[in-house]
Design a protein around this motif. Structure first.
Motif, mmCIF file in Angstrom:
data_model
loop_
_atom_site.group_PDB
_atom_site.id
_atom_site.type_symbol
_atom_site.label_atom_id
_atom_site.label_comp_id
_atom_site.label_asym_id
_atom_site.label_seq_id
_atom_site.Cartn_x
_atom_site.Cartn_y
_atom_site.Cartn_z
ATOM 1 N N ILE A 61 -27.302 85.687 -20.540
ATOM 2 C CA ILE A 61 -26.314 86.384 -19.708
ATOM 3 C C ILE A 61 -27.001 87.409 -18.809
ATOM 4 O O ILE A 61 -26.701 87.499 -17.623
ATOM 5 N N VAL A 62 -27.933 88.163 -19.379
ATOM 6 C CA VAL A 62 -28.640 89.184 -18.595
ATOM 7 C C VAL A 62 -29.426 88.530 -17.460
ATOM 8 O O VAL A 62 -29.391 88.995 -16.318
ATOM 9 N N VAL A 63 -30.113 87.445 -17.753
ATOM 10 C CA VAL A 63 -30.891 86.750 -16.726
ATOM 11 C C VAL A 63 -29.964 86.211 -15.635
ATOM 12 O O VAL A 63 -30.241 86.370 -14.438
ATOM 13 N N THR A 64 -28.855 85.626 -16.016
ATOM 14 C CA THR A 64 -27.905 85.078 -15.046
ATOM 15 C C THR A 64 -27.339 86.172 -14.159
ATOM 16 O O THR A 64 -27.286 86.026 -12.928
ATOM 17 N N LYS A 67 -29.975 87.445 -11.693
ATOM 18 C CA LYS A 67 -30.174 86.498 -10.591
ATOM 19 C C LYS A 67 -29.004 86.555 -9.615
ATOM 20 O O LYS A 67 -29.202 86.514 -8.391
ATOM 21 N N ASP A 68 -27.776 86.652 -10.141
ATOM 22 C CA ASP A 68 -26.594 86.750 -9.276
ATOM 23 C C ASP A 68 -26.634 88.010 -8.419
ATOM 24 O O ASP A 68 -26.325 87.972 -7.223
ATOM 25 N N ALA A 69 -27.022 89.116 -9.018
ATOM 26 C CA ALA A 69 -27.105 90.380 -8.272
ATOM 27 C C ALA A 69 -28.178 90.295 -7.196
ATOM 28 O O ALA A 69 -27.974 90.772 -6.064
ATOM 29 N N ALA A 70 -29.304 89.676 -7.511
ATOM 30 C CA ALA A 70 -30.374 89.530 -6.520
ATOM 31 C C ALA A 70 -29.924 88.651 -5.365
ATOM 32 O O ALA A 70 -30.189 88.963 -4.195
ATOM 33 N N ARG A 71 -29.223 87.563 -5.672
ATOM 34 C CA ARG A 71 -28.713 86.686 -4.606
ATOM 35 C C ARG A 71 -27.708 87.417 -3.725
ATOM 36 O O ARG A 71 -27.747 87.311 -2.498
#
Length: 103
Positions: A61-64, A67-71
């Motif tokens: 969940i943290v990784v997802t 990645k979503d925040a970076a995108r």
């Protein structure tokens, strides 16, 4: 890396270390006997297995989310480059003022 991300990384590292230590402890107690000990060991192994599964879920969940925040940040910066520059300059100015004030 932000302070929250560093704390999350540290927490994940600590939890992984606890799991490794617990597994090592279980290996070292195989010579112990007694029905009560065996039952306690079985419960502990079950709890440890559940903790490992939950840790894997949390890590995913943290990784997802990261990645979503970076995108989302990347898209915002590409769509609003001048606003991004202005925001960055404002934050830089604010940090500079706070640093100068504390000296």
């Amino acid at each position: 890396m932000s302070s929250v991300e560093q704390q999350n990384d540290r927490l994940m590292d600590d939890l992984n270390q606890v799991i490794r230590d617990a597994e090592e402890m279980l290996k070292n107690t195989e010579q112990q006997s007694g029905e009560g000990f065996r039952a306690a060991k079985a419960r502990f192994e079950s709890t440890l297995k559940n903790a490992k599964e939950e840790l894997a879920k949390v890590e995913e969940i943290v990784v997802t989310r990261t990645k979503d925040a970076a995108r989302a940040t990347d898209v915002y910066v590409k769509e609003n480059p001048w606003q991004s520059v202005g925001i960055s300059a404002g934050i830089g100015l604010l940090v500079g003022l706070l640093i100068a004030r504390n000296k």
